[in-house]
Design an enzyme around this catalytic site. Structure first.
Site, PDB file in Angstrom:
ATOM      1  N   ILE A 255      -6.101   2.581  -8.792  1.00  0.00           N
ATOM      2  CA  ILE A 255      -5.060   3.195  -9.634  1.00  0.00           C
ATOM      3  C   ILE A 255      -4.006   3.760  -8.686  1.00  0.00           C
ATOM      4  O   ILE A 255      -4.236   4.783  -8.036  1.00  0.00           O
ATOM      5  CB  ILE A 255      -5.572   4.341 -10.535  1.00  0.00           C
ATOM      6  CG1 ILE A 255      -6.744   3.918 -11.397  1.00  0.00           C
ATOM      7  CG2 ILE A 255      -4.430   4.845 -11.430  1.00  0.00           C
ATOM      8  CD1 ILE A 255      -7.292   5.041 -12.292  1.00  0.00           C
ATOM      9  N   ASP A 256      -2.868   3.104  -8.590  1.00  0.00           N
ATOM     10  CA  ASP A 256      -1.773   3.656  -7.804  1.00  0.00           C
ATOM     11  C   ASP A 256      -0.923   4.500  -8.751  1.00  0.00           C
ATOM     12  O   ASP A 256      -0.259   3.965  -9.641  1.00  0.00           O
ATOM     13  CB  ASP A 256      -0.924   2.539  -7.178  1.00  0.00           C
ATOM     14  CG  ASP A 256       0.146   3.117  -6.273  1.00  0.00           C
ATOM     15  OD1 ASP A 256      -0.223   3.909  -5.387  1.00  0.00           O
ATOM     16  OD2 ASP A 256       1.329   2.814  -6.469  1.00  0.00           O
TER      17      ASP A 256
ATOM     18  N   THR B 177      -2.461   7.959  -9.533  1.00  0.00           N
ATOM     19  CA  THR B 177      -3.552   8.684 -10.197  1.00  0.00           C
ATOM     20  C   THR B 177      -3.065   9.969 -10.856  1.00  0.00           C
ATOM     21  O   THR B 177      -3.515  10.322 -11.953  1.00  0.00           O
ATOM     22  CB  THR B 177      -4.674   9.000  -9.191  1.00  0.00           C
ATOM     23  OG1 THR B 177      -5.198   7.775  -8.675  1.00  0.00           O
ATOM     24  CG2 THR B 177      -5.800   9.781  -9.850  1.00  0.00           C
TER      25      THR B 177
ATOM     26  N   ASP C 215      -1.232   0.947  -0.931  1.00  0.00           N
ATOM     27  CA  ASP C 215      -0.097   1.259  -1.805  1.00  0.00           C
ATOM     28  C   ASP C 215       0.973   0.169  -1.737  1.00  0.00           C
ATOM     29  O   ASP C 215       1.691  -0.066  -2.714  1.00  0.00           O
ATOM     30  CB  ASP C 215       0.562   2.582  -1.399  1.00  0.00           C
ATOM     31  CG  ASP C 215      -0.392   3.766  -1.459  1.00  0.00           C
ATOM     32  OD1 ASP C 215      -1.059   3.925  -2.490  1.00  0.00           O
ATOM     33  OD2 ASP C 215      -0.467   4.513  -0.470  1.00  0.00           O
TER      34      ASP C 215
ATOM     35  N   ASP D 248      -5.693  -0.907  -4.355  1.00  0.00           N
ATOM     36  CA  ASP D 248      -5.554   0.453  -4.867  1.00  0.00           C
ATOM     37  C   ASP D 248      -5.934   0.392  -6.347  1.00  0.00           C
ATOM     38  O   ASP D 248      -5.205  -0.187  -7.155  1.00  0.00           O
ATOM     39  CB  ASP D 248      -4.120   0.960  -4.708  1.00  0.00           C
ATOM     40  CG  ASP D 248      -4.011   2.463  -4.958  1.00  0.00           C
ATOM     41  OD1 ASP D 248      -4.889   2.996  -5.668  1.00  0.00           O
ATOM     42  OD2 ASP D 248      -3.068   3.092  -4.467  1.00  0.00           O
TER      43      ASP D 248
ATOM     44  N   GLU E  30      -8.902   1.934  -1.447  1.00  0.00           N
ATOM     45  CA  GLU E  30      -8.527   3.329  -1.195  1.00  0.00           C
ATOM     46  C   GLU E  30      -9.718   4.268  -1.295  1.00  0.00           C
ATOM     47  O   GLU E  30      -9.873   5.186  -0.484  1.00  0.00           O
ATOM     48  CB  GLU E  30      -7.443   3.781  -2.177  1.00  0.00           C
ATOM     49  CG  GLU E  30      -7.074   5.240  -1.991  1.00  0.00           C
ATOM     50  CD  GLU E  30      -6.010   5.736  -2.951  1.00  0.00           C
ATOM     51  OE1 GLU E  30      -5.477   6.826  -2.694  1.00  0.00           O
ATOM     52  OE2 GLU E  30      -5.716   5.044  -3.938  1.00  0.00           O
TER      53      GLU E  30
END
Length: 278
Positions: A102-103, A105, A228, A100, A73
């Site tokens: 940190i999905d 954030t 995601d 990702d 990402e």
């Protein structure tokens, strides 16, 4: 962390190690992140922790599989067009890692404990491995094509609800506030009286993992990107559920208007969503 179901240096072993190391890094920065910047909107954030997590994952994957392609990402400009182009550039790769870091954030920034590391591996465009790791709960979801899906080492299966009015479903609030957000909100308003209840946790990856684990009957949203959804897509499929586009197309890496369910309510949910015009 589920090492018993994978072999040394296998794709799954590397993905698990990446998720664990990234999760440890993320938790060490919880409540103390420094830089914070917006991408598409005030709800679309990035921190140095996202970037550090992705760099860590990328370096570990490159060390083990130097010829594999990588889509993360934080290496992509915001917006649907940039996401589509980034995916198009690599989707035909033999092996493509989709990450990702940190999905969720926004949740991380506010110390709200609903975020995850999402790592998928696609082979010629088909997802064959997915890992979603919630570092706050130390809960790891993993699925490999044809091998089932697991959480904390236990086999997962989707829930048994057969109608919308007995179902707990989830959605999200898209970052694109001009088009996808109003449409998603109209769908939310339409569905609310027809289901048992609706949740919006703020992480597409965890919503999909929860469908796979039987904690949610379904999930829909307009606007998520490949990073995601990719890992969660195989979790849902290997747990006996269904995932695809809201137009009925089966899941592929380019899906952005997603619908994922236990399978039993899929057609009913899809029919209701289609009643709301884009």
């Amino acid at each position: 962390m589920n090492e018993q179901i994978v072999g040394s240096k296998s794709f799954a072993a590397v993905a698990i190690n990446c998720a664990a190391k990234a999760g440890e890094w993320i938790m060490s920065k919880m409540g103390s992140h420094g830089t914070l910047s917006q991408k598409m909107s005030s709800s679309d954030l990035v921190t140095e922790v996202d970037k550090g997590s992705e760099k860590l994952i990328r370096s570990l994957i490159r060390m083990n599989f130097p010829t594999h392609s990588f889509l993360g990402e934080e290496g992509v400009e915001p917006g649907a067009e940039a996401s589509a182009k980034a995916l198009a550039d690599v989707r035909d790769a033999e092996y493509l890692w989709i990450v990702d870091p940190i999905d969720g954030t926004t949740n991380f920034v506010h110390s709200y404990p609903f975020f995850a590391v999402s790592i998928a591996l696609a082979h010629h465009g088909e997802v064959i491995l997915g890992v979603v790791y919630d570092p706050f709960k130390d809960e790891l979801f993993i699925a490999e094509k044809g091998k089932g899906a697991y959480v904390r080492g236990r086999r997962m299966s989707v829930s048994g609800e057969t109608t919308l009015n007995t179902s707990l479903v989830a959605t999200g609030f898209p970052a694109d506030q001009m088009t996808t957000l109003p449409h998603n909100m109209a769908q939310l308003q339409h569905l609310a009286p027809k289901v048992r209840n609706i949740r919006a946790g703020g992480s597409a990856a965890l919503n999909l993992a929860y469908v796979a684990a039987g904690r949610l009957s379904g999930y829909w949203e307009s606007g998520p990107n490949s990073w995601d959804l990719a890992a969660g897509s195989i979790l849902v499929q290997e747990s006996g559920g269904r995932i695809g586009d809201q137009d009925g197309t089966p899941y592929h890496l380019g899906v952005r208007s997603v619908i994922a369910t236990n399978g039993h309510i899929h057609d009913e949910l899809q029919t209701e969503l289609a009643k709301v015009q884009a």
